[in-house]
Design a protein around this motif. Structure first.
Motif, PDB file in Angstrom:
ATOM      1  N   ALA A 150       0.843  -1.192   0.000  1.00 52.57           N
ATOM      2  CA  ALA A 150       0.000   0.000   0.000  1.00 52.57           C
ATOM      3  C   ALA A 150       0.882   1.246   0.000  1.00 52.57           C
ATOM      4  O   ALA A 150       0.658   2.181   0.775  1.00 52.57           O
ATOM      5  N   ALA A 151       1.854   1.260  -0.867  1.00 50.66           N
ATOM      6  CA  ALA A 151       2.828   2.356  -0.909  1.00 50.66           C
ATOM      7  C   ALA A 151       2.128   3.696  -1.094  1.00 50.66           C
ATOM      8  O   ALA A 151       1.221   3.837  -1.917  1.00 50.66           O
ATOM      9  N   GLY A 152       2.562   4.676  -0.297  1.00 55.32           N
ATOM     10  CA  GLY A 152       2.039   6.024  -0.417  1.00 55.32           C
ATOM     11  C   GLY A 152       0.760   6.284   0.350  1.00 55.32           C
ATOM     12  O   GLY A 152       0.303   7.424   0.429  1.00 55.32           O
ATOM     13  N   GLN A 153       0.156   5.256   0.943  1.00 56.05           N
ATOM     14  CA  GLN A 153      -1.091   5.449   1.671  1.00 56.05           C
ATOM     15  C   GLN A 153      -0.831   5.863   3.121  1.00 56.05           C
ATOM     16  O   GLN A 153       0.120   5.409   3.744  1.00 56.05           O
ATOM     17  N   GLY A 157      -6.572   4.367   9.975  1.00 57.15           N
ATOM     18  CA  GLY A 157      -7.860   3.831   9.563  1.00 57.15           C
ATOM     19  C   GLY A 157      -7.808   2.548   8.769  1.00 57.15           C
ATOM     20  O   GLY A 157      -8.841   1.913   8.544  1.00 57.15           O
ATOM     21  N   LEU A 158      -6.625   2.129   8.337  1.00 57.95           N
ATOM     22  CA  LEU A 158      -6.517   1.015   7.394  1.00 57.95           C
ATOM     23  C   LEU A 158      -6.361  -0.353   8.056  1.00 57.95           C
ATOM     24  O   LEU A 158      -6.166  -1.347   7.353  1.00 57.95           O
ATOM     25  N   ALA A 179      -4.524  -7.471  10.073  1.00 55.23           N
ATOM     26  CA  ALA A 179      -5.452  -6.366  10.338  1.00 55.23           C
ATOM     27  C   ALA A 179      -5.700  -5.549   9.075  1.00 55.23           C
ATOM     28  O   ALA A 179      -6.826  -5.099   8.814  1.00 55.23           O
ATOM     29  N   TYR A 180      -4.656  -5.361   8.284  1.00 54.78           N
ATOM     30  CA  TYR A 180      -4.794  -4.613   7.024  1.00 54.78           C
ATOM     31  C   TYR A 180      -5.708  -5.367   6.056  1.00 54.78           C
ATOM     32  O   TYR A 180      -6.641  -4.789   5.479  1.00 54.78           O
ATOM     33  N   ASN A 181      -5.471  -6.652   5.887  1.00 56.79           N
ATOM     34  CA  ASN A 181      -6.280  -7.455   4.969  1.00 56.79           C
ATOM     35  C   ASN A 181      -7.737  -7.521   5.416  1.00 56.79           C
ATOM     36  O   ASN A 181      -8.663  -7.488   4.598  1.00 56.79           O
ATOM     37  N   ILE A 282      -9.175   9.467  11.106  1.00 55.52           N
ATOM     38  CA  ILE A 282      -8.525  10.002  12.317  1.00 55.52           C
ATOM     39  C   ILE A 282      -8.332   8.910  13.373  1.00 55.52           C
ATOM     40  O   ILE A 282      -7.800   9.185  14.443  1.00 55.52           O
ATOM     41  N   ALA A 283      -8.765   7.685  13.073  1.00 59.37           N
ATOM     42  CA  ALA A 283      -8.635   6.565  14.009  1.00 59.37           C
ATOM     43  C   ALA A 283      -9.004   5.294  13.257  1.00 59.37           C
ATOM     44  O   ALA A 283      -9.360   5.330  12.077  1.00 59.37           O
ATOM     45  N   MET A 284      -8.913   4.180  13.957  1.00 55.81           N
ATOM     46  CA  MET A 284      -9.299   2.891  13.387  1.00 55.81           C
ATOM     47  C   MET A 284     -10.770   2.619  13.708  1.00 55.81           C
ATOM     48  O   MET A 284     -11.111   2.349  14.863  1.00 55.81           O
TER      49      MET A 284
END
Length: 343
Positions: A150-153, A157-158, A179-181, A282-284
């Protein structure tokens, strides 16, 4: 000739008796309860039956490594032992132990990543997990995102808040990738099942909105209504005016209190000075906040204010909202504040 026959029969008798006795000893040994079952069994990569039998005997778990080898030779000749950490409290004897290490039923550890926390909070939490290897040490945020594909992101929140299981030898990056997936899956599902009337144009905007809802919500049942208020504001071109975005934009300058000058000091996250959404979450946000953002409640409300018990009072008009602020925030004593400057 008769003597020879007697000798041969005697030999057979002793042989059969010996076999029977050996089988009895073997059967008793493999079914004998294991000892020292409170120990944690750690099996390294690449070891086989001989190593494991020797190790178990040295640790006092079994009496004889030879019995252990005999059991595997007779019953599990092609066994492949899985590396990892094992607890023995839930196995009784050698057959159960062998079954466990063959299946790889290793000790599972858990980490709970909490809704509303930030990427920095998650990194600190992962670092504190002593059973995880430290792959993230020394990596910049940009490097982490690049490694995730996810380069540049922006990372905020992700990563999906949830409880994740891992085992010894896993890395902090392994958990972060889970967690990302997971977040990609949840966001894709929410976007596919959104109310198409919402004033959000992309899944990422949905994620931003969900993060605001997450930070604004004290009572879970209010998420859809808070979402409805923000959706109404976007629809009529009204500023979102939500404190959590201001706080996020303040960064380390935030010391626990938000002041009037903070609301008027412009940053890219200040939704009192800028229209529309902030540039990133601003958060997860948790799944409930994401689905609330995708499906806001139909409401006429444009305002809400905390009542001091975790819930909010929702208002249709500014006058009604100002009266609610006086009642719930100012103890019933009218005075000037950001939306009521005439007192």
């Amino acid at each position: 000739m008769k003597l020879f026959r007697i000798i041969r029969l005697t030999f057979y008798a002793f042989f059969i008796t010996g076999i029977a006795f050996a089988y009895y000893v073997y059967s008793e040994s493999i079914s004998k309860p294991l000892q020292n079952r409170t120990m944690k069994l750690e099996i390294p990569n690449g070891v086989g039956v001989s190593w494991l039998g020797n190790h178990l005997q040295k640790k006092g778990v079994i009496d004889s490594r030879y019995i252990f080898r005999a059991y595997t030779w007779l019953n599990k000749p092609d066994i492949k032992i899985k590396a990892g950490e094992y607890t023995l409290v839930d196995v009784i004897d050698i057959p159960e132990l062998v079954e466990k290490v063959e299946r790889g039923n290793v000790i599972q550890y858990a980490i709970t990543l909490v809704e509303g926390h930030t990427f920095k909070n998650y990194l600190d939490q992962l670092k504190a997990q002593t059973q995880l290897s430290d792959e993230l040490e020394g990596m910049s945020t940009a490097q982490i995102m690049r490694k995730l594909g996810a380069a540049g992101q922006h990372p905020e929140g992700l990563f999906a808040p949830q409880t994740y299981l891992y085992q010894a030898g896993d890395s902090d990056f392994d958990v972060l990738k889970q967690a990302y997936n997971r977040m990609q899956t949840v966001l894709e599902d929410a976007w596919a099942n959104r109310n198409e009337s919402i004033k959000l144009n992309t899944p990422y905007e949905l994620l931003i909105m969900a993060s605001i809802i997450e930070k604004e919500t004290g009572a879970a049942h209010e998420r859809p209504e808070i979402s409805g208020v923000f959706n109404n504001r976007l629809t009529i071109g009204m500023k979102l005016q939500t404190d959590p975005t201001v706080i996020y934009g303040m960064g380390d300058k935030y010391k626990g209190n938000i002041r009037r000058r903070d609301l008027t000091t412009d940053t890219e996250y200040n939704t009192y000075t800028r229209y529309g959404l902030p540039p990133s979450p601003i958060a997860m946000p948790g799944e409930a906040a994401i689905f609330a953002a995708a499906n806001p409640k139909t409401t006429d409300a444009l305002y809400f204010v905390g009542k001091g018990d975790g819930t909010h009072y929702f208002s249709k008009t500014l006058k009604e909202h100002n009266n609610a602020v006086i009642k719930y925030q100012l103890g019933g004593k009218p005075r000037a504040f950001s939306s009521n400057k005439n007192n």
